[in-house]
Design an enzyme around this catalytic site. Structure first.
Site, PDB file in Angstrom:
ATOM      1  N   ARG A  82      -1.252 -10.184   2.466  1.00 22.80           N
ATOM      2  CA  ARG A  82      -0.076 -10.539   3.264  1.00 22.80           C
ATOM      3  C   ARG A  82       0.602 -11.742   2.635  1.00 22.80           C
ATOM      4  O   ARG A  82      -0.087 -12.683   2.194  1.00 22.80           O
ATOM      5  CB  ARG A  82      -0.468 -10.864   4.704  1.00 22.80           C
ATOM      6  N   GLU A 141       9.212 -10.177   4.435  1.00 24.83           N
ATOM      7  CA  GLU A 141       9.642  -8.893   3.840  1.00 24.83           C
ATOM      8  C   GLU A 141      10.763  -8.253   4.649  1.00 24.83           C
ATOM      9  O   GLU A 141      10.779  -8.415   5.880  1.00 24.83           O
ATOM     10  CB  GLU A 141       8.440  -7.950   3.780  1.00 24.83           C
ATOM     11  N   HIS A 186       5.849  -4.008  -1.504  1.00 20.69           N
ATOM     12  CA  HIS A 186       4.765  -3.676  -0.552  1.00 20.69           C
ATOM     13  C   HIS A 186       4.415  -2.199  -0.619  1.00 20.69           C
ATOM     14  O   HIS A 186       4.532  -1.453   0.367  1.00 20.69           O
ATOM     15  CB  HIS A 186       5.144  -4.083   0.879  1.00 20.69           C
TER      16      HIS A 186
HETATM   17  C1  8YV Z   1       1.129  -0.366   5.512  1.00 25.17           C
HETATM   18  C2  8YV Z   1      -0.387  -2.232   4.989  1.00 25.17           C
HETATM   19  O1  8YV Z   1       1.908   0.346   4.781  1.00 25.17           O
HETATM   20  O2  8YV Z   1      -2.135  -1.057   5.947  1.00 25.17           O
HETATM   21  C3  8YV Z   1      -1.617  -2.145   5.781  1.00 25.17           C
HETATM   22  O3  8YV Z   1      -2.108  -3.200   6.252  1.00 25.17           O
HETATM   23  O4  8YV Z   1       0.116  -3.267   4.742  1.00 25.17           O
HETATM   24  C4  8YV Z   1       0.231  -1.008   4.535  1.00 25.17           C
HETATM   25  O5  8YV Z   1      -0.717  -0.067   4.218  1.00 25.17           O
HETATM   26  C5  8YV Z   1       2.113  -1.125   6.194  1.00 25.17           C
HETATM   27  O6  8YV Z   1       1.533  -2.012   6.987  1.00 25.17           O
HETATM   28  C6  8YV Z   1       2.998  -0.211   7.027  1.00 25.17           C
HETATM   29  O7  8YV Z   1       2.429   0.178   8.142  1.00 25.17           O
END
Ligand code: 8YV
Length: 327
Positions: free
Chosen positions: A246, A275, A293
């Protein structure tokens, strides 16, 4: 079994009690619409306020994602919420502290995305040290003809690599790096008993000891700004930072300064503090690789995440329990 097991049998949940917070994946949205007749949360603004005033009390299950969770304000507007089903591994966009207080169960999608996120990490690792994207831009700009060979880069094989957060994804990354003859060290809240990688009791100690620092820790209040200016200083001018967890885990302004001033050699980033906004200064730098991302963003993995979301939803509706509750 949770208290809601009885609820599932005595007071069945219908479509009006299910809320789609965001359109996380077409398979999920289609099932919520066609199979469950769920409600859809309107975008932020007057329409959402009116919707929550009218229907907030009906909602017992919310389906959301890492980019659109059930945050503090939304959770407060859902007084009868029983379960939050996340389309993501990292559930920091959902107020899990409030959920715990209110005995609201929460699920995520662990394991199904480990490989793709670890693959993305290795791609960032190779790109950042060997400057693949930068040298590719060099060719496209005609500089190979006009300026000669691209400067030598840093070898990727055989490095000492530190992993912050050796969880499911961190372990998948470490396994891949072993294939590159890398020495793995790690820092976690606690030393692990089932890995023989070197454990560093503090993040600063780890940063001092490694050549590449990979951030795979969960987001949230506990890890905000964990990788600070001091940690980047400890990593040093020949050091590299990779972040696939993150953006909030790294002090982004400190990172911008460290890359600009040569405090560290380079970075590879798949996540950012705000983001999809990426700081202008980062866009201007050549010693950083910037991805939008895409860690888990493959057709296969997102479909697996969608299946796991629907498995959790069907399980909760029939048994009052989740298949992958957060741990
Ligand atoms: C997701 C992510 O795409 O799973 C996670 O924690 O960051 C990604 O795989 C994103 O959060 C969208 O839902």
């Amino acid at each position: 079994m949770t208290a809601s097991t009885d609820a599932a049998s005595t007071n069945p949940i219908t479509g009006t009690n299910i809320l789609q917070v965001v359109n996380a994946h077409p398979n999920v949205s289609a099932a919520l619409r066609d199979e469950f007749g769920a409600q859809v949360l309107p975008p932020a603004g007057d329409e959402r306020v009116a919707f929550l005033a009218a229907h907030g009390g009906d909602i017992r299950v919310a389906v959301c994602s890492g980019r659109g969770g059930v945050d503090t304000e939304l959770m407060r507007a859902l007084p009868n919420l029983e379960a939050v089903i996340n389309f993501c591994a990292g559930y920091d966009a959902t107020d899990v502290a409030q959920a715990a207080e209110r005995r609201i169960v929460v699920s995520n999608t662990p394991d199904v995305l480990n490989d793709c996120v670890a693959d993305t990490t290795l791609a960032l690792y190779l790109d950042t040290l060997r400057r693949i994207s930068s040298s590719e831009r060099y060719v496209r700009a005609g500089k190979w003809e006009s300026q000669g060979n691209y400067p030598l880069t840093a070898r990727a094989t055989g490095r000492t690599v530190g992993i912050v957060g050796l969880g499911r994804i961190g372990r998948a990354i470490a396994g891949r790096l072993e294939g590159f003859k890398c020495t793995i060290e790690y820092h976690n809240r606690r030393q692990l008993t089932d890995v023989d990688y070197t454990y560093r009791a503090s993040l600063k100690e780890l940063a001092k000891s490694v050549e590449v620092l990979i951030v795979a820790a969960t987001g949230g209040p506990e890890t905000n700004g964990l990788v600070s200016a001091e940690i980047l200083e400890a990593l040093g001018e020949r050091g590299y930072l990779i972040n696939i967890s993150r953006g909030t885990v790294v002090d982004e302004q400190a990172l911008v300064a460290a890359l600009r001033d040569g405090t560290i050699a380079g970075a590879g980033l798949d996540v950012f503090e705000d983001e999809p906004h990426v700081p202008e200064e980062l866009l201007a730098l050549d010693n950083v690789v910037l991805l939008p991302h895409v860690g888990s963003a493959t057709v296969e993995t997102r479909a697996d995440m969608a299946s796991l979301v629907l498995e959790n939803l069907r399980s909760y509706l029939t048994t009052g329990t989740l298949v992958t509750p957060i741990s």
